[in-house]
Design a protein around this motif. Sequence first.
Motif, PDB file in Angstrom:
ATOM      1  N   SER A 115       0.833  -1.204   0.000  1.00 21.54           N
ATOM      2  CA  SER A 115       0.000   0.000   0.000  1.00 21.54           C
ATOM      3  C   SER A 115       0.867   1.253   0.000  1.00 21.54           C
ATOM      4  N   ILE A 116       0.204   2.365  -0.217  1.00 21.10           N
ATOM      5  CA  ILE A 116       0.877   3.660  -0.267  1.00 21.10           C
ATOM      6  C   ILE A 116       1.506   3.994   1.084  1.00 21.10           C
ATOM      7  N   LYS A 117       1.010   3.382   2.155  1.00 16.41           N
ATOM      8  CA  LYS A 117       1.554   3.633   3.493  1.00 16.41           C
ATOM      9  C   LYS A 117       2.991   3.124   3.623  1.00 16.41           C
ATOM     10  N   GLU A 118       3.365   2.176   2.789  1.00 21.14           N
ATOM     11  CA  GLU A 118       4.713   1.599   2.844  1.00 21.14           C
ATOM     12  C   GLU A 118       5.642   2.205   1.795  1.00 21.14           C
ATOM     13  N   MET A 119       5.226   3.325   1.246  1.00 20.79           N
ATOM     14  CA  MET A 119       5.964   3.997   0.192  1.00 20.79           C
ATOM     15  C   MET A 119       7.375   4.385   0.646  1.00 20.79           C
ATOM     16  N   GLY A 120       7.526   4.843   1.870  1.00 22.52           N
ATOM     17  CA  GLY A 120       8.823   5.280   2.396  1.00 22.52           C
ATOM     18  C   GLY A 120       9.875   4.187   2.381  1.00 22.52           C
ATOM     19  N   LYS A 121       9.438   2.975   2.698  1.00 23.52           N
ATOM     20  CA  LYS A 121      10.351   1.829   2.701  1.00 23.52           C
ATOM     21  C   LYS A 121      10.943   1.610   1.313  1.00 23.52           C
ATOM     22  N   VAL A 122      10.079   1.649   0.315  1.00 22.33           N
ATOM     23  CA  VAL A 122      10.496   1.397  -1.068  1.00 22.33           C
ATOM     24  C   VAL A 122      11.357   2.546  -1.584  1.00 22.33           C
ATOM     25  N   ILE A 123      10.952   3.781  -1.301  1.00 22.75           N
ATOM     26  CA  ILE A 123      11.711   4.946  -1.777  1.00 22.75           C
ATOM     27  C   ILE A 123      13.108   4.961  -1.163  1.00 22.75           C
ATOM     28  N   ARG A 138      11.626  11.369  -9.705  1.00 25.45           N
ATOM     29  CA  ARG A 138      11.122  10.303 -10.580  1.00 25.45           C
ATOM     30  C   ARG A 138      10.882   9.030  -9.793  1.00 25.45           C
ATOM     31  N   ILE A 139      11.763   8.728  -8.836  1.00 23.49           N
ATOM     32  CA  ILE A 139      11.583   7.536  -7.995  1.00 23.49           C
ATOM     33  C   ILE A 139      10.273   7.651  -7.234  1.00 23.49           C
ATOM     34  N   SER A 140      10.081   8.794  -6.595  1.00 20.82           N
ATOM     35  CA  SER A 140       8.880   9.021  -5.793  1.00 20.82           C
ATOM     36  C   SER A 140       7.605   8.883  -6.628  1.00 20.82           C
ATOM     37  N   GLU A 141       7.602   9.494  -7.809  1.00 21.00           N
ATOM     38  CA  GLU A 141       6.417   9.435  -8.673  1.00 21.00           C
ATOM     39  C   GLU A 141       6.125   8.002  -9.113  1.00 21.00           C
ATOM     40  N   MET A 142       7.178   7.248  -9.458  1.00 20.31           N
ATOM     41  CA  MET A 142       6.985   5.877  -9.919  1.00 20.31           C
ATOM     42  C   MET A 142       6.477   4.985  -8.788  1.00 20.31           C
ATOM     43  N   VAL A 143       7.069   5.116  -7.599  1.00 16.37           N
ATOM     44  CA  VAL A 143       6.622   4.303  -6.465  1.00 16.37           C
ATOM     45  C   VAL A 143       5.170   4.610  -6.147  1.00 16.37           C
ATOM     46  N   LYS A 144       4.827   5.880  -6.149  1.00 13.98           N
ATOM     47  CA  LYS A 144       3.454   6.293  -5.860  1.00 13.98           C
ATOM     48  C   LYS A 144       2.478   5.703  -6.863  1.00 13.98           C
TER      49      LYS A 144
END
Length: 148
Positions: A115-123, A138-144
């Motif tokens: 989920s979007i809540k775990e976005m920080g981990k991936v970024i 670009r990383i942030s936009e793609m992960v989102k």
Amino acid sequence: MSLETTISTAIVTAMKAKDKVALDSLRAVKSQILLLKTEIKGAEVTDDQVIVILQRMVKQRKDSYEQFSAQGRTDLAEVETAQINVIEEYLPKQLTDEELQTEIENLISETGATSIKEMGKVIGLASKNLAGRVEGKRISEMVKSLLS
């Protein structure tokens, strides 16, 4: 050969060729490297640190380009574009959108993010793994987009 040495050699080449744009751009990079050296008390500067400097300088020049373009100052905008082109020559090959998407999908499956809540981990992981090859925005936009 380190990136710092490559840039120093390129400065000499630009001087001999009387390439003002390249010379100004590379001297600005060298200046930032010297500032970093004074901050870290003369320790050796790594290529990764130089890449961060180069990325920051490209971002600054893109911001300046946008401001100059918005104000109708095409002469100054062209100078910024030329400097961006020179500086980008020393950055690693940038990832295409397809390559970035593949890398981010692999990191999402590796971290198990759903989920979007775990976005920080991936970024965080992507920023570390893809440093120098893609802008953080670009990383942030793609992960989102992939976690939405």
